[in-house]
Structure formats: C-alpha cells, structure tokens
Design a protein around this motif. Structure first.
Motif, PDB file in Angstrom:
ATOM      1  N   PRO A  40       6.736  -5.594  -4.316  1.00 44.25           N
ATOM      2  CA  PRO A  40       7.568  -4.392  -4.281  1.00 44.25           C
ATOM      3  C   PRO A  40       7.875  -3.998  -2.842  1.00 44.25           C
ATOM      4  CG  PRO A  40       5.334  -3.867  -4.974  1.00 44.25           C
ATOM      5  CD  PRO A  40       5.441  -5.350  -4.891  1.00 44.25           C
ATOM      6  N   ALA A  41       9.071  -3.483  -2.643  1.00 42.07           N
ATOM      7  CA  ALA A  41       9.479  -3.087  -1.298  1.00 42.07           C
ATOM      8  C   ALA A  41       9.402  -1.560  -1.172  1.00 42.07           C
ATOM      9  CB  ALA A  41      10.894  -3.554  -1.018  1.00 42.07           C
ATOM     10  N   VAL A  42       9.079  -1.111   0.020  1.00 44.69           N
ATOM     11  CA  VAL A  42       8.984   0.313   0.337  1.00 44.69           C
ATOM     12  C   VAL A  42       9.920   0.566   1.516  1.00 44.69           C
ATOM     13  CG1 VAL A  42       7.429   2.138   1.149  1.00 44.69           C
ATOM     14  CG2 VAL A  42       6.600   0.385  -0.409  1.00 44.69           C
ATOM     15  N   THR A  43      10.592   1.675   1.517  1.00 48.79           N
ATOM     16  CA  THR A  43      11.461   2.031   2.637  1.00 48.79           C
ATOM     17  C   THR A  43      10.641   2.772   3.686  1.00 48.79           C
ATOM     18  OG1 THR A  43      13.309   2.252   1.121  1.00 48.79           O
ATOM     19  CG2 THR A  43      13.587   3.222   3.292  1.00 48.79           C
ATOM     20  N   CYS A  44      10.767   2.330   4.914  1.00 49.26           N
ATOM     21  CA  CYS A  44      10.033   2.957   6.018  1.00 49.26           C
ATOM     22  C   CYS A  44      10.674   4.306   6.339  1.00 49.26           C
ATOM     23  CB  CYS A  44      10.068   2.049   7.239  1.00 49.26           C
ATOM     24  SG  CYS A  44       9.304   2.767   8.706  1.00 49.26           S
ATOM     25  N   PRO A  45       9.881   5.376   6.421  1.00 46.95           N
ATOM     26  CA  PRO A  45      10.462   6.687   6.737  1.00 46.95           C
ATOM     27  C   PRO A  45      10.903   6.810   8.193  1.00 46.95           C
ATOM     28  CG  PRO A  45       8.085   6.876   6.495  1.00 46.95           C
ATOM     29  CD  PRO A  45       8.457   5.473   6.135  1.00 46.95           C
ATOM     30  N   THR A  76      10.406  -2.651   3.737  1.00 44.96           N
ATOM     31  CA  THR A  76       9.260  -3.414   4.218  1.00 44.96           C
ATOM     32  C   THR A  76       8.358  -3.737   3.045  1.00 44.96           C
ATOM     33  OG1 THR A  76       7.494  -3.476   5.853  1.00 44.96           O
ATOM     34  CG2 THR A  76       7.904  -1.361   4.787  1.00 44.96           C
ATOM     35  N   ASP A  77       7.438  -4.620   3.247  1.00 46.57           N
ATOM     36  CA  ASP A  77       6.530  -5.064   2.197  1.00 46.57           C
ATOM     37  C   ASP A  77       5.544  -3.951   1.870  1.00 46.57           C
ATOM     38  OD1 ASP A  77       5.046  -6.536   0.449  1.00 46.57           O
ATOM     39  OD2 ASP A  77       4.281  -7.964   1.923  1.00 46.57           O
TER      40      ASP A  77
END
Length: 181
Positions: free
Chosen positions: A141-146, A152-153
């Motif tokens: 799953p990918a997460v968006t960097c704040p 990003t991973d």
C-alpha cells in the motif's frame, strides 16, 4: 554441413590422438581426463607386465597384447564418448535455435529428415517451465507524504523522496514501539 559432421570429426580426432576430439568440442577437462587416463593406464600396464615401453608406430609387434588391447579399448571408448558429446551438443544447438525462433515469433520450419514433412518442432524441445516469467511482486500500500506530497511505501517509517518521517512512524515513536521489529 559442418554441424552435421561435428560428432564424426570429434570421433576421428579422438581415435587419432586421445583427447583431441574432446578438445575440438571445447571440453577441455574431459580431454585432459581421457589423455591422463590412457597414458596412466599405459604406464601402469607396462609396469605390471614388466615390459619396456616401445613405440607402437615403429615397432607394432613389440607391444604385448596384455598392454595393447586395454589401451585400444580405452582409445575406442574415448572416441565413442567424443561422438556422443558431439551429437548431444548438436541436438542442444538445434533445440536452442527452435526455441529462439519460437520466442521471436518465427515458425520453427524444421524439415523432418525421415519423412520430409515440415514441422514446427523437432521433438527434442524441453517443455516450458511453469515459472518461465517471474511473478509480479505483490504491491504494498502507498501512503502520501504530508511534507512533499509524493507517494511512498507504507512499510517505510520515512518518505524515501524527502527523508522526512511519516506520521505513523512519529506516532509509534511516541508510544515507544518501533515498527519492523
């Protein structure tokens, strides 16, 4: 033409000089092994028979049959081995050509020498392996960097683009629990 004669040339060379047929096939270790085996057997048989070594070319009747027959058998076995290796290499080259043509989308167009039929295969191909194409890796799953806004991973504790810690990693650090342990 030379490809078809390759096993016969290797066998003839092995009969002329032990190991030369294998060297022709570029089987250097096997060539050396046959040469050492025949020379070692010759030395051993001469010492066991208590006969002085003689040159069989200039004095063929001087070599006792106790020595001559086993050495001749070893030379013939060397020639047979070179012939079989030559045939095996030739068949592998044919199979590789057919496989390469199949991969490139070209028909095998191999003419069967016995029946004269054109066939797509030679009958000597290896079956395709089950895992010929590597499986796609499972997506994480990918997460968006704040901080930078890039994906990003999710398994990482930091953004691999801007190297800032991710919020989930900061929460775990505050709770005293490290991820990945």
């Amino acid at each position: 033409m030379v490809t078809r004669l390759r096993p016969w040339i290797a066998a003839a060379l092995a009969l002329a000089i032990v190991g030369l047929g294998h060297a022709y096939l570029r089987r250097w270790g096997r060539a050396l092994l046959w040469l050492v085996t025949v020379v070692g057997a010759s030395v051993a048989l001469h010492s066991v028979a208590n006969v002085a070594p003689v040159n069989p070319i200039t004095n063929p009747e001087g070599v006792p049959s106790v020595v001559l027959l086993p050495i001749t058998a070893l030379v013939v076995l060397s020639a047979i081995d070179a012939f079989v290796l030559g045939k095996r290499d030739r068949n592998r080259a044919r199979t590789a050509t057919v496989d390469r043509n199949a991969v490139n989308g070209q028909p095998g167009s191999h003419v069967d020498r016995q029946s004269g039929d054109t066939a797509a295969t030679t009958g000597t191909e290896r079956p395709p392996t089950r895992n010929a194409v590597p499986a796609a890796p499972e997506e994480t799953p990918a997460v968006t960097c704040p901080h930078c806004g890039k994906e990003t991973d999710a398994e990482l504790d930091f953004c691999h683009w801007c190297t800032e810690p991710l919020p989930a990693a900061e929460e775990n650090a505050v709770d005293g629990v490290e991820r990945g342990s």
